[in-house]
Design an enzyme around this catalytic site. Structure first.
Site, mmCIF file in Angstrom:
data_model
loop_
_atom_site.group_PDB
_atom_site.id
_atom_site.type_symbol
_atom_site.label_atom_id
_atom_site.label_comp_id
_atom_site.label_asym_id
_atom_site.label_seq_id
_atom_site.Cartn_x
_atom_site.Cartn_y
_atom_site.Cartn_z
ATOM 1 N N ALA A 1 0.805 -1.218 0.000
ATOM 2 C CA ALA A 1 0.000 0.000 0.000
ATOM 3 C C ALA A 1 0.841 1.271 0.000
ATOM 4 O O ALA A 1 0.400 2.316 -0.488
ATOM 5 C CB ALA A 1 -0.931 0.002 1.204
ATOM 6 N N SER B 1 4.529 1.233 -0.707
ATOM 7 C CA SER B 1 5.713 1.165 -1.567
ATOM 8 C C SER B 1 5.723 -0.130 -2.357
ATOM 9 O O SER B 1 5.001 -1.080 -2.052
ATOM 10 C CB SER B 1 6.994 1.273 -0.733
ATOM 11 O OG SER B 1 7.159 0.133 0.081
ATOM 12 N N ALA C 1 -4.698 -7.195 -1.863
ATOM 13 C CA ALA C 1 -5.866 -7.901 -2.400
ATOM 14 C C ALA C 1 -7.040 -6.961 -2.672
ATOM 15 O O ALA C 1 -6.958 -5.757 -2.464
ATOM 16 C CB ALA C 1 -6.294 -8.987 -1.418
ATOM 17 N N ASP D 1 -0.345 -10.801 -1.789
ATOM 18 C CA ASP D 1 0.909 -10.714 -1.042
ATOM 19 C C ASP D 1 0.933 -11.611 0.190
ATOM 20 O O ASP D 1 1.976 -12.173 0.543
ATOM 21 C CB ASP D 1 1.258 -9.269 -0.685
ATOM 22 C CG ASP D 1 0.127 -8.498 -0.021
ATOM 23 O OD1 ASP D 1 -0.878 -9.117 0.389
ATOM 24 O OD2 ASP D 1 0.251 -7.261 0.091
ATOM 25 N N GLN E 1 2.560 3.091 11.166
ATOM 26 C CA GLN E 1 2.932 3.826 9.952
ATOM 27 C C GLN E 1 2.276 5.205 9.934
ATOM 28 O O GLN E 1 2.909 6.208 9.572
ATOM 29 C CB GLN E 1 2.517 3.031 8.709
ATOM 30 C CG GLN E 1 3.329 1.781 8.471
ATOM 31 C CD GLN E 1 2.703 0.849 7.445
ATOM 32 O OE1 GLN E 1 1.650 1.142 6.873
ATOM 33 N NE2 GLN E 1 3.333 -0.293 7.210
ATOM 34 N N GLY F 1 7.696 -7.267 7.407
ATOM 35 C CA GLY F 1 8.415 -6.162 8.036
ATOM 36 C C GLY F 1 8.258 -6.110 9.534
ATOM 37 O O GLY F 1 9.197 -5.751 10.267
#
Length: 483
Positions: free
Chosen positions: A12, A14, A80, A236, A303, A402
């Site tokens: 979303a 990068s 998705a 993903d 984030q 991550g």
């Protein structure tokens, strides 16, 4: 001659191209190109700039050619549910709308007035989220839908632009909440409910299917290597689970990124009443598996906090500040819809705490610890529920993505859930993407062999429970959620 593999892995915020090969019986991974992604308001909706993503993929492939690499195998994975409408001329009718757009607010309630939630879940086994493709298409402009020849999920559309071949890959298609678990096809009754013909979806294919070569005109115009495209596990999370080095049958996975996806890999889906009540999902995985999982808000919260401080703090710096703060100072339902896309995550967290009589976090450390504490609480709670639904004791939690790099969160999770946590690899999505291509090309025998190769190739960290003093905290949190 070494065989080279490229993972196009787009999230979303990068995207990147990761280059890989097998050297000395180990998988080697290198980031070769990174670019930004994000939605912006356009024509009244939050939309993705899909042309930008494709141009960046071509720029990355040009870098590969400049490295002296003339031949690669490539796979594409993205988030998705979002889709592109393609006209009869083969071109997009508009930029795809983001799942975080407000258009689907109340869509679940509206659609389930004519077909019950229980029936939808029995058919699909997919959790109810208002941004599922089913509800996006329900709210789509009907004139635009009529004009479309194809409805293509984002990674399938990118593959289509690169090769000219149109398919619908099943690991991503399952997230639409429109595939029938029993028949393995789009469910015609659900499509009838939203006024969409099944013919608008290109043919369904499994992960590992050869798609085609990158078109000659693109190759010549951009000075690209010869690119063989494999339709990998294009969702993903599906790629991340392939990249999780789990062993045996008593492990669960946590794909930790913008979203946290916590669950188990099953051979038979679980769409019974208890799974329905807990809103667990049965997304299709690679090689005949199902990802039985719970969707959790994830690192999106942190984030957003980091962004609101204008990048003053890196993520490691925020984690260090959080480590100086006492955990579990407030209980927050981190999966509350109000945290999906607020104007200010900081203000939303603070408002939530005020409304529930909780201690209000103010400093960067307090805010991030509030996020980590409640993510760990939510994880531990769901590990317990997952074991109950499947009647199984989970011995190990494999955290990939991550978020696996946040040692503080890993340890809190191990302590709360009283479970061994294996963290890594952080690049599991790209690794899983590439692994499907390697298996497809015959360089790796099967998924079991592939996971062993991953375990042998990347640094994994283990976190054992250090204390059981948080058992009452977890019970209090569970009681808080049930109010």
């Amino acid at each position: 001659m070494s065989k080279y593999y490229i993972a196009v892995d787009i999230g979303a915020s990068s995207g990147r191209l990761m280059l890989s090969q097998i050297k000395n019986r180990k998988m080697v991974l290198e980031e070769i190109h990174r670019f930004k992604n994000g939605f912006k308001m356009e024509d009244g909706h939050d939309r993705w700039d899909i042309d930008h993503l494709i141009s960046e993929i071509l720029a990355g492939l040009k870098k590969v050619k400049q490295r002296g690499i003339d031949k690669v195998t490539l796979g594409i994975d993205t988030w998705a549910v979002d889709y592109v409408l393609v006209g009869e001329d083969g071109k997009k009718l508009s930029n795809p709308i983001s799942y975080r757009d407000a258009r689907t607010k109340d869509a679940v309630e509206e659609l389930t007035a004519s077909i019950s939630k229980e029936e939808i879940y029995k058919k699909t086994g997919i959790q109810f989220q208002d941004f599922n493709t089913l509800y996006q298409l329900y709210k789509e402009d009907k004139d635009l839908l009529d004009e479309a020849k194809y409805i293509m999920l984002v990674p399938d559309y990118i593959g289509y632009v690169l090769t000219g071949k149109a398919v619908t890959e099943v690991t991503n298609a399952s997230t639409t909440q429109m595939l029938n678990l029993r028949h393995g096809l789009f469910d015609n009754k659900l499509l009838d409910e939203i006024g969409v013909a099944s013919e608008k979806f290109p043919p369904l294919v499994d992960a590992g299917t050869y798609l085609g070569q990158v078109k000659e005109d693109l190759k010549e115009a951009n000075d690209l290597p010869e690119v063989r495209v494999i339709t990998v596990a294009t969702h993903d999370t599906a790629s991340a689970v392939v990249g999780a080095p789990g062993k045996g049958h008593d492990w669960a996975f946590l794909s930790s990124g913008t979203w946290s996806l916590l669950g188990e890999e099953l051979r038979i889906p679980e769409n019974g009443h208890e799974a329905y009540l807990e809103n667990y999902t049965n997304e299709w995985g690679a090689y005949g598996t199902y990802r039985f999982l719970k969707n959790i808000m994830g690192m999106w919260v942190v984030q957003c906090i980091q962004r609101e401080y204008d990048g003053k703090y890196s993520f490691p710096q925020l984690a260090e500040l959080a480590g100086q703060v006492k955990p579990f100072e407030q209980f927050i339902d981190i999966n509350d819809d109000r945290f999906t896309n607020p104007e200010s995550m900081i203000k939303e967290l603070q408002a939530y705490c005020k409304e529930h009589g909780q201690k209000v976090p103010k400093t960067p450390g307090e805010l991030v610890m509030a996020a980590y504490s409640n993510l760990a609480l939510f994880y531990a709670n769901q590990i317990s529920k997952l074991g109950q639904i499947l009647d199984q004791k989970i011995e190990t939690l494999n955290i990939v993505g991550g978020g696996s790099n946040v040692a503080l969160l890993n340890q809190l999770t191990a302590d709360l859930a009283q479970i061994k946590v294996v963290a890594g690899p952080g690049e599991a999505t790209a690794i899983g993407n590439i692994m499907v291509s390697m298996i497809s090309n015959g360089d790796v025998k099967n998924l079991k062999e592939g996971r062993q190769l991953i375990a042998d190739s990347f640094d994994l960290k283990e976190f054992e429970p250090k204390t059981n003093e948080y058992s009452q905290v977890l019970k209090d949190y569970q009681a808080f959620l049930e109010k």
